[in-house]
Design an enzyme around this catalytic site. Structure first.
Site, PDB file in Angstrom:
ATOM      1  N   ARG A  15       0.830  -1.213   0.000  1.00  9.10           N
ATOM      2  CA  ARG A  15       0.000   0.000   0.000  1.00  9.10           C
ATOM      3  C   ARG A  15       0.865   1.265   0.000  1.00  9.10           C
ATOM      4  NH1 ARG A  15      -0.921   4.910   2.169  1.00  9.10           N
ATOM      5  NH2 ARG A  15      -0.387   4.090   4.219  1.00  9.10           N
ATOM      6  N   ASP A  16       1.531   1.517   1.089  1.00  7.34           N
ATOM      7  CA  ASP A  16       2.325   2.742   1.212  1.00  7.34           C
ATOM      8  C   ASP A  16       3.480   2.757   0.213  1.00  7.34           C
ATOM      9  OD1 ASP A  16       3.014   5.191   2.257  1.00  7.34           O
ATOM     10  OD2 ASP A  16       4.071   4.391   3.986  1.00  7.34           O
ATOM     11  N   HIS A 207       7.146   4.317  12.484  1.00  9.38           N
ATOM     12  CA  HIS A 207       7.080   4.296  11.013  1.00  9.38           C
ATOM     13  C   HIS A 207       8.102   5.322  10.519  1.00  9.38           C
ATOM     14  CE1 HIS A 207       4.671   4.067   7.119  1.00  9.38           C
ATOM     15  NE2 HIS A 207       5.467   5.114   6.924  1.00  9.38           N
ATOM     16  N   HIS A 209      10.920   6.933   7.732  1.00  8.29           N
ATOM     17  CA  HIS A 209      11.382   7.086   6.354  1.00  8.29           C
ATOM     18  C   HIS A 209      12.880   7.385   6.394  1.00  8.29           C
ATOM     19  CE1 HIS A 209       7.488   7.560   3.921  1.00  8.29           C
ATOM     20  NE2 HIS A 209       7.167   7.079   5.106  1.00  8.29           N
ATOM     21  N   CYS A 240       9.248   9.727  -1.155  1.00  4.86           N
ATOM     22  CA  CYS A 240       8.741  10.717  -0.201  1.00  4.86           C
ATOM     23  C   CYS A 240       8.309  11.932  -1.010  1.00  4.86           C
ATOM     24  CB  CYS A 240       9.838  11.106   0.790  1.00  4.86           C
ATOM     25  SG  CYS A 240       9.284  12.292   2.014  1.00  4.86           S
ATOM     26  N   ASN A 249      10.140   4.920   2.539  1.00  5.90           N
ATOM     27  CA  ASN A 249      10.110   3.999   3.676  1.00  5.90           C
ATOM     28  C   ASN A 249      11.428   3.257   3.871  1.00  5.90           C
ATOM     29  OD1 ASN A 249       7.140   4.052   4.424  1.00  5.90           O
ATOM     30  ND2 ASN A 249       7.004   3.544   2.256  1.00  5.90           N
TER      31      ASN A 249
END
Length: 308
Positions: A15-16, A207, A209, A240, A249
């Site tokens: 997804r992300d 979470h 990055h 990003c 990520n």
């Protein structure tokens, strides 16, 4: 604070990781990606998004992906839901968990969705209520928790405020997200030390990055604060959008290599994940952004070659 002996790694690549890809990733590839990840041992896979195809065309096939995957017992399949309509789609798709989101930065909230933080989270009240009524898990994601592209530093008090609002909605888990990857270990420890005062430590996740190359260091810092849930994206999938040209990520393979080296149990097969990273990178014709993944892949190939 002792480091946890075991950690849950939430895989967010499907997804992300894929949502910002310009070329549409075939539904069959997305389904295979989710299936391979769950087979590798992930207990939680962020699999799809139920947002308007107008805003995120890459995620338009969310219902088809959820219908096509092989459900493994004990695995949580999560989907992003921005509103009640999205929740209805998630419910029909038999999602185990919905993800709702809000920024810790007032400037980010105003710039992106044209409303205050309080207003943005209040919009999720009917979604959260519906989820509770149907027995669906709720995860809240606090974006820009360690920095904002518009206002810069984000006060810890703002992060606490959003965590408390999500807690009031009944969230089962809350993510502290370094959306633009500007966080440092010291700041990470400060933020997690503060939020664990208002929400159970075992239900908080990190979470991170890797825009500034600090993601693994920040995960280590969060481990020192006793955090035992982390998000990662296989092959470092995902850019990003607020830092042009930057990686997004943190790569799952790198996180698993770190945790393995620390003797922390994950229940995930690193070799399988390395192969999955190679599979998805090849499938979408993108470079593999995992350093550990590339190194382990090269090592495995050289060993195969020497045995011929």
């Amino acid at each position: 604070m002792a480091m946890p002996q075991a950690v849950k790694v939430v895989e967010v690549g499907p997804r992300d990781g894929l949502q910002n890809e310009k070329d549409f990733v075939p539904t069959a590839v997305k389904i295979e990606l989710v299936n391979r990840l769950s087979a590798a041992g992930f207990r939680n896979v962020e699999s799809a998004s139920f947002v308007s195809p107008k805003w995120v065309p890459q995620m338009a096939d969310g219902a088809d992906v959820m219908a096509g995957i092989e459900r493994r017992p004990g695995t949580i399949y999560s989907v992003l839901t921005p509103n009640l309509r999205g929740f209805e789609g998630a419910l029909a798709a038999r999602a185990d968990e919905i993800v709702i989101f809000g920024a810790a930065s007032e400037a980010f909230s105003q710039r992106n969705i044209n409303c205050s933080i309080a207003e943005s989270i209040a919009r999720f009240e009917p979604v959260a209520q519906a989820a509770r009524e149907h027995g669906v898990r709720i995860r809240g994601s606090v974006s820009c928790a360690l920095g904002c592209p518009y206002q810069g530093e984000v006060p810890v008090s703002s992060v606490i405020d959003v965590v408390e609002r999500f807690a009031a909605l009944g969230c089962d888990e809350i993510d502290i997200a370094d959306t633009i990857g500007v966080g440092t270990p010291r700041r990470t420890r400060e933020v997690f030390a503060a939020v664990t005062e208002v929400f159970p430590r075992e239900q908080l996740s990190g979470h991170f990055h890797d825009t500034y190359g600090q993601a693994l260091a920040n995960i280590y810092a969060a481990l020192l604060e006793g955090i035992e849930i982390f998000h990662a994206s296989v092959a470092g999938l995902g850019g990003c959008p607020y830092a042009k040209g930057a990686t997004g990520n943190v790569a799952t393979e790198d996180v698993l290599y770190l945790l393995q080296g620390l003797g922390i149990e994950t229940g995930i097969d690193l070799a399988q994940v390395v192969a999955i990273g190679d599979f998805i990178s090849t499938s979408i014709d993108k470079p593999n952004n995992s350093r550990a993944g590339k190194a382990l892949l090269a090592k495995a190939r050289s060993e195969q070659g020497s045995c011929v």
